[in-house]
Enzyme design. Sequence first.
Site, PDB file in Angstrom:
ATOM      1  N   GLY A 175     -10.948 -12.191 -14.763  1.00 17.12           N
ATOM      2  CA  GLY A 175     -11.460 -10.906 -14.307  1.00 17.12           C
ATOM      3  C   GLY A 175     -11.837 -10.142 -15.555  1.00 17.12           C
ATOM      4  O   GLY A 175     -12.927 -10.290 -16.101  1.00 17.12           O
ATOM      5  N   SER A 176     -10.869  -9.405 -16.049  1.00 18.70           N
ATOM      6  CA  SER A 176     -11.086  -8.671 -17.295  1.00 18.70           C
ATOM      7  C   SER A 176     -11.351  -9.633 -18.465  1.00 18.70           C
ATOM      8  O   SER A 176     -12.062  -9.304 -19.403  1.00 18.70           O
ATOM      9  CB  SER A 176      -9.858  -7.822 -17.598  1.00 18.70           C
ATOM     10  OG  SER A 176      -9.648  -6.897 -16.558  1.00 18.70           O
ATOM     11  N   TRP A 214     -13.924 -12.540  -5.027  1.00 22.72           N
ATOM     12  CA  TRP A 214     -14.080 -11.080  -4.873  1.00 22.72           C
ATOM     13  C   TRP A 214     -15.476 -10.605  -5.248  1.00 22.72           C
ATOM     14  O   TRP A 214     -15.628  -9.595  -5.940  1.00 22.72           O
ATOM     15  CB  TRP A 214     -13.047 -10.325  -5.740  1.00 22.72           C
ATOM     16  CG  TRP A 214     -11.637 -10.700  -5.478  1.00 22.72           C
ATOM     17  CD1 TRP A 214     -11.124 -11.203  -4.329  1.00 22.72           C
ATOM     18  CD2 TRP A 214     -10.539 -10.597  -6.395  1.00 22.72           C
ATOM     19  NE1 TRP A 214      -9.784 -11.417  -4.463  1.00 22.72           N
ATOM     20  CE2 TRP A 214      -9.398 -11.055  -5.721  1.00 22.72           C
ATOM     21  CE3 TRP A 214     -10.427 -10.160  -7.706  1.00 22.72           C
ATOM     22  CZ2 TRP A 214      -8.152 -11.090  -6.315  1.00 22.72           C
ATOM     23  CZ3 TRP A 214      -9.188 -10.192  -8.304  1.00 22.72           C
ATOM     24  CH2 TRP A 214      -8.061 -10.662  -7.619  1.00 22.72           C
ATOM     25  N   ILE A 215     -16.478 -11.321  -4.800  1.00 18.71           N
ATOM     26  CA  ILE A 215     -17.838 -10.926  -5.180  1.00 18.71           C
ATOM     27  C   ILE A 215     -18.396  -9.940  -4.158  1.00 18.71           C
ATOM     28  O   ILE A 215     -18.565 -10.272  -2.980  1.00 18.71           O
ATOM     29  CB  ILE A 215     -18.753 -12.170  -5.316  1.00 18.71           C
ATOM     30  CG1 ILE A 215     -18.146 -13.155  -6.321  1.00 18.71           C
ATOM     31  CG2 ILE A 215     -20.166 -11.752  -5.724  1.00 18.71           C
ATOM     32  CD1 ILE A 215     -17.790 -12.579  -7.698  1.00 18.71           C
ATOM     33  N   THR A 216     -18.657  -8.720  -4.637  1.00 17.39           N
ATOM     34  CA  THR A 216     -19.212  -7.673  -3.772  1.00 17.39           C
ATOM     35  C   THR A 216     -20.626  -8.081  -3.347  1.00 17.39           C
ATOM     36  O   THR A 216     -21.401  -8.559  -4.185  1.00 17.39           O
ATOM     37  CB  THR A 216     -19.241  -6.335  -4.525  1.00 17.39           C
ATOM     38  OG1 THR A 216     -17.936  -6.066  -5.004  1.00 17.39           O
ATOM     39  CG2 THR A 216     -19.679  -5.201  -3.612  1.00 17.39           C
ATOM     40  N   GLU A 270     -15.015  -3.281 -11.930  1.00 20.50           N
ATOM     41  CA  GLU A 270     -15.861  -3.150 -13.125  1.00 20.50           C
ATOM     42  C   GLU A 270     -15.029  -2.837 -14.369  1.00 20.50           C
ATOM     43  O   GLU A 270     -15.382  -1.987 -15.188  1.00 20.50           O
ATOM     44  CB  GLU A 270     -16.992  -2.141 -12.893  1.00 20.50           C
ATOM     45  CG  GLU A 270     -18.033  -2.755 -11.980  1.00 20.50           C
ATOM     46  CD  GLU A 270     -19.334  -1.990 -11.902  1.00 20.50           C
ATOM     47  OE1 GLU A 270     -19.756  -1.746 -10.777  1.00 20.50           O
ATOM     48  OE2 GLU A 270     -19.903  -1.679 -12.948  1.00 20.50           O
ATOM     49  N   GLN A 292      -7.117  -0.025 -17.517  1.00 16.13           N
ATOM     50  CA  GLN A 292      -6.434  -0.457 -18.747  1.00 16.13           C
ATOM     51  C   GLN A 292      -7.462  -1.030 -19.722  1.00 16.13           C
ATOM     52  O   GLN A 292      -7.430  -0.730 -20.922  1.00 16.13           O
ATOM     53  CB  GLN A 292      -5.360  -1.516 -18.402  1.00 16.13           C
ATOM     54  CG  GLN A 292      -4.117  -0.948 -17.721  1.00 16.13           C
ATOM     55  CD  GLN A 292      -4.366  -0.382 -16.321  1.00 16.13           C
ATOM     56  OE1 GLN A 292      -5.221  -0.869 -15.581  1.00 16.13           O
ATOM     57  NE2 GLN A 292      -3.625   0.648 -15.955  1.00 16.13           N
TER      58      GLN A 292
END
Lengths: 383, 236
Positions: free
Chosen positions: A130-131, A155-157, A363, A367
């Site tokens: 992710g990050s 988790w693809i929008t 996005e 953090q």
Amino acid sequence: MRYFLTEEQQMIIDICRQIVDERIIPARAELDEKGIFPTEILKEVGKSDLFRLFVPEEYGGMGTGIFEVCIATEELSRGDMGVATSYAASGLGFIPILIYGSEEQKKKYLPQLASGEKLAAFGLTESEAGSDVGGIRTTAKLDGDYYILNGTKQWITNGGEADIYTIFAMTDPGKGARGASTFIVERDTPGFNFGKKEDKLGIRSSATRELIFTDCKIPRENIITREGMGFIIAMKTFDQSRPAVGAQAVGVAQAALEEALNYSKIRKQFGAAISSFQAIQHMLADMATNVEAARALIYQTAKVIDSGEKNIGRLSAMSKLFASDMAMKVTIDAVQILGGYGYMKDYPVERMMRDAKITQIYEGTNQIQRNIIALDLIKRGVL
Amino acid sequence: MNPFDTYAIEEGVRLKERFNSGNNGNLDVEVIAVSMGPPQAEEVLKESISLGVDSGLLLSDRAFAGADTWATAATLARAIKKIDDYKLIILGKQTFDGDTGQVGPELAHKLNLPFIGYVSSILEIDYKKVKVKRLMEDRYEIIETRLPAAISVGKDINVPRVPSLRGKLKAKKAEIPVWDKNCLDIKEKEAGLSGSYTKVIKIFTPKVKHEVKIIKGSADEQVNELYKELKELGVI
């Protein structure tokens, strides 16, 4: 509050408000409850030229800046953040083409995305990445005139709803983040399938889905620029798109503030409207102050980006960080002001609270935003 | 904008899109919004351009003031004759102030055109004829007529779109031509108050008198009493 908007910018706001009032507000509770993708509303958004904002005129767009995208996103988020997310995610999906695509790619894809006839999606996240972009497992192997994609995106929008996908995959897995590349994949490509549809806490009208690539063969020319540019493309894309996430946060917080203010004036306790109690007044004052501060930061960031400034990472991260933390607090306070009613689904503020949470996560988590800000501070000083 | 006119505007723009998409033989279609009113009615015509109409035309003259439906239809008819090359006139079924619904039929009469009111769907259309469906009190009717023709529409025909940004920018720049009585070659006695057969003298909300009678007693007694009362009134 006035922001010295141009007539065109005011028109964008007016159009969005009409869409919110006439199309989104009557539908939003059901979209949220049943997790329905807002296809018809997005068609209306497209017809109103709002997808064109992102895109230069030569590709069917209106050539406006990130500022205009932010005000449109903010206004749509006042209605429903799921709708605004679906709108903004299409933009996120085509920013890589916009900033790094070849002339042929721009000519082929941008006009139909600008008109809203097709939607785009941005495919970076995976279960282990992710990050940390370097954690991507999806691979793209060159085989003659084709790249062969294998792997699963999570988790693809706009997953399953979009027609055009910008996909990040490893062309040189040994190099970590520097071995990632970006590809354009069209919806009906053989070997490209959709997996699990996520059941989410908030933004439930937006679609979040797995993308599964099994020996998916795509033409070699679908790579964006060249191999190894994936990480840079992702970071540059986020630099441009993060203020729009901040704008979502401002929009949903504004809506929650309006609900709380209106309620406080009609709710009577101890024989008086609760807005007459200082405890409530101070909450409202803090909420309004924070919304306004976040909006000012978003607008400022968008204007800096539109001015052509190159080092926008820090400001862009700050705007997303500040606005999303603010939205979380303001929507929680709105629920508090509405008390028991705020906790019930009959009132919209509990949905706003659930929706706001994602702005602190997607996005780049907040953090990661703090990392970006701190590293830039240390590297370039306070400025 | 008169609410019913928003559906007329939308239907006009949809027809243009239908023809331009090639589904109806790729004819070159232009949608013109026409309004009779004071100079500030220009804003309504600009709004219609922002919704996709190609151009607006304002019929405005002091001599047109005070027009009833007949004089309005006469003035509109003059303008439409002057436009000359037209195929379909779409009107909102009625205004939201006068509520008469007369301008459409009167206009069609003056232009010697077929008129179909309360259209809920345009089923088929080409350069020569149109087939429409309309909802009556107890039935649907499907009617075909030659073109040119006039139709009126209500809210069951479509959901009007939200204006587009390009439309709004176009509307901002648009020049709305104004046709006055000389331009229309219409005599003063045909237009405005002097051309009107009717004159609104007074508008008021009728006072409704309510007589309330409270029936007391046990439930059975109340029902019996109510039954008796209703029977006496001839309701049951």
